[in-house]
Design an enzyme around this catalytic site. Structure first.
Site, PDB file in Angstrom:
ATOM      1  N   ASP A 132       7.327  -1.964  -0.075  1.00  0.00           N
ATOM      2  CA  ASP A 132       8.713  -2.376  -0.193  1.00  0.00           C
ATOM      3  C   ASP A 132       9.487  -1.817   0.991  1.00  0.00           C
ATOM      4  OD1 ASP A 132      10.708  -3.660  -2.276  1.00  0.00           O
ATOM      5  OD2 ASP A 132      11.722  -1.989  -1.299  1.00  0.00           O
ATOM      6  N   SER A 133      10.282  -2.663   1.626  1.00  0.00           N
ATOM      7  CA  SER A 133      11.032  -2.259   2.815  1.00  0.00           C
ATOM      8  C   SER A 133      12.531  -2.367   2.586  1.00  0.00           C
ATOM      9  CB  SER A 133      10.657  -3.143   4.014  1.00  0.00           C
ATOM     10  OG  SER A 133       9.305  -3.004   4.352  1.00  0.00           O
TER      11      SER A 133
END
Length: 214
Positions: free
Chosen positions: A85-86
């Protein structure tokens, strides 16, 4: 043969892994990211992105082990699940995908001429014999130097639709690459998944990355 599953809908992450010699099967997680972020409250940015990556892993692994899709039987028997997840950290605030043009334009006006940090949480789950053998997680942070671009260029970029569906409202490997002055750190992490960090995490679950090469 160890099976690889990518728990992400991101075409950029899939492309990074394929270009690096892997051929993962994709199984998209269905987690409420906003609800998780709300529950975390004042948690550190590192904790937020890593927790989100773990939550995606939990959802994907649960689906695999439930055995509802025979396509993932080999992964349950002997596999690794990769989830990420960014988010962008800028001036102490985290932001994900803008979704709307208005949010994207406002975000770019804050980013231009500034330096942000693209934070990417990673989680690797080792599956063997129909059970979870081990789970490891960590994050990668890469500094991104945004160009001091005009309002017109911001609006034309947002009008392409590209920044609406990516963390931080920019890409390194797409049109957004024209609007960056540079990065300091791992380029693969900015695109979506850090190859160096993934290699290190795989080693922690006793998997040599070369064993995953097609």
């Amino acid at each position: 043969m160890i099976s690889t599953v990518l728990g992400s809908a991101s075409p950029a992450r899939l492309r990074v892994l394929r270009d690096a010699g892997l051929d993962p099967t994709v199984l998209v997680s269905d987690v409420d990211e906003d609800a998780i972020i709300d529950e975390l409250g004042d948690a550190s940015p590192e904790t937020v992105v890593t927790t989100l990556a773990r939550a995606k892993a939990d959802a994907v692994v649960s689906s695999i082990l439930a055995g509802s899709d025979p396509a993932f039987a080999s992964a349950a028997a002997d596999g690794v699940v990769l989830t990420c997840d960014s988010m962008l950290l800028l001036d102490g605030e985290l932001s994900g995908k803008p979704h709307s043009p208005e949010v994207a334009v406002a975000q770019w006006r804050r980013m231009r001429g500034n330096v942000g940090h693209l934070m990417t949480g990673h989680c690797i789950t080792r599956l063997r014999n129909g059970a979870v053998e081990s789970v490891v997680a960590d994050h990668q942070s890469t500094a991104v130097r945004f160009s001091d671009i005009s309002d017109e260029l911001i609006e034309r970029y947002v009008a392409t639709g590209e920044p609406l569906k990516v963390a931080g409202a920019f890409t390194l490997d797409g049109l957004g690459g024209w609007l960056l002055d540079g990065i300091d750190g791992d380029p693969s992490s900015v695109i979506g998944i850090s190859l160096p960090l993934t290699r290190r995490l795989l080693a922690r679950v006793d998997v040599n990355v070369a064993d995953l090469w097609r």
